[in-house]
Design a protein around this motif. Structure first.
Motif, mmCIF file in Angstrom:
data_model
loop_
_atom_site.group_PDB
_atom_site.id
_atom_site.type_symbol
_atom_site.label_atom_id
_atom_site.label_comp_id
_atom_site.label_asym_id
_atom_site.label_seq_id
_atom_site.Cartn_x
_atom_site.Cartn_y
_atom_site.Cartn_z
ATOM 1 N N VAL A 23 0.837 -1.206 0.000
ATOM 2 C CA VAL A 23 0.000 0.000 0.000
ATOM 3 C C VAL A 23 0.874 1.259 0.000
ATOM 4 O O VAL A 23 0.609 2.214 -0.733
ATOM 5 C CB VAL A 23 -0.950 -0.002 1.219
ATOM 6 C CG1 VAL A 23 -1.713 1.310 1.326
ATOM 7 C CG2 VAL A 23 -1.907 -1.185 1.133
ATOM 8 N N ALA A 24 1.933 1.255 0.805
ATOM 9 C CA ALA A 24 2.814 2.417 0.904
ATOM 10 C C ALA A 24 3.497 2.721 -0.421
ATOM 11 O O ALA A 24 3.650 3.891 -0.794
ATOM 12 C CB ALA A 24 3.847 2.200 2.002
ATOM 13 N N SER A 25 3.885 1.693 -1.160
ATOM 14 C CA SER A 25 4.539 1.896 -2.459
ATOM 15 C C SER A 25 3.588 2.540 -3.460
ATOM 16 O O SER A 25 3.990 3.434 -4.217
ATOM 17 C CB SER A 25 5.051 0.566 -3.002
ATOM 18 O OG SER A 25 6.084 0.079 -2.188
ATOM 19 N N ALA A 26 2.347 2.092 -3.474
ATOM 20 C CA ALA A 26 1.361 2.685 -4.379
ATOM 21 C C ALA A 26 1.105 4.145 -4.007
ATOM 22 O O ALA A 26 1.020 5.010 -4.888
ATOM 23 C CB ALA A 26 0.063 1.881 -4.334
ATOM 24 N N ALA A 27 1.021 4.434 -2.714
ATOM 25 C CA ALA A 27 0.816 5.815 -2.262
ATOM 26 C C ALA A 27 2.028 6.674 -2.603
ATOM 27 O O ALA A 27 1.888 7.841 -2.977
ATOM 28 C CB ALA A 27 0.533 5.848 -0.765
ATOM 29 N N LEU A 28 3.214 6.113 -2.477
ATOM 30 C CA LEU A 28 4.439 6.843 -2.813
ATOM 31 C C LEU A 28 4.382 7.308 -4.266
ATOM 32 O O LEU A 28 4.648 8.479 -4.567
ATOM 33 C CB LEU A 28 5.652 5.944 -2.577
ATOM 34 C CG LEU A 28 7.016 6.567 -2.796
ATOM 35 C CD1 LEU A 28 7.321 7.594 -1.719
ATOM 36 C CD2 LEU A 28 8.084 5.472 -2.797
ATOM 37 N N ALA A 29 4.019 6.424 -5.166
ATOM 38 C CA ALA A 29 3.928 6.770 -6.590
ATOM 39 C C ALA A 29 2.853 7.829 -6.839
ATOM 40 O O ALA A 29 3.062 8.752 -7.638
ATOM 41 C CB ALA A 29 3.651 5.520 -7.417
#
Length: 88
Positions: A23-29
């Motif tokens: 989830v954090a990686s998707a939010a980062l992008a």
């Protein structure tokens, strides 16, 4: 002005941590961030992220999906976070 965030995590539950990082990686992008360095130890992780500006860092942290993932995986890991602006 670029903003860098260093996250030092201590993992207690690898599955919970993996669910959070997805989830954090998707939010980062979504918020214009990128990973510029990482260390994946057995139970410790260090991540260096770069954002275009301070507003993007705040937007990432306040992202509702990210906050829900933090709540859902509470106890899976602990972390220390350092945020610094850098004027090249």
């Amino acid at each position: 002005m670029a903003v860098y965030r260093v996250i030092m995590s201590r993992v207690r539950d690898a599955d919970g941590y993996a669910a959070f990082t997805k989830v954090a990686s998707a939010a980062l992008a979504r918020h214009g961030g990128e990973v510029v360095a990482r260390h994946d130890g057995e139970s410790d992780r260090i991540l260096v992220q770069r954002f275009p500006n301070a507003a993007a860092v705040r937007a990432h942290y306040c992202d509702p999906e990210l906050q829900a993932a933090l709540d859902a995986n509470a106890g899976s890991f602990t972390r220390d976070v350092i945020v610094r602006e850098y004027d090249s």
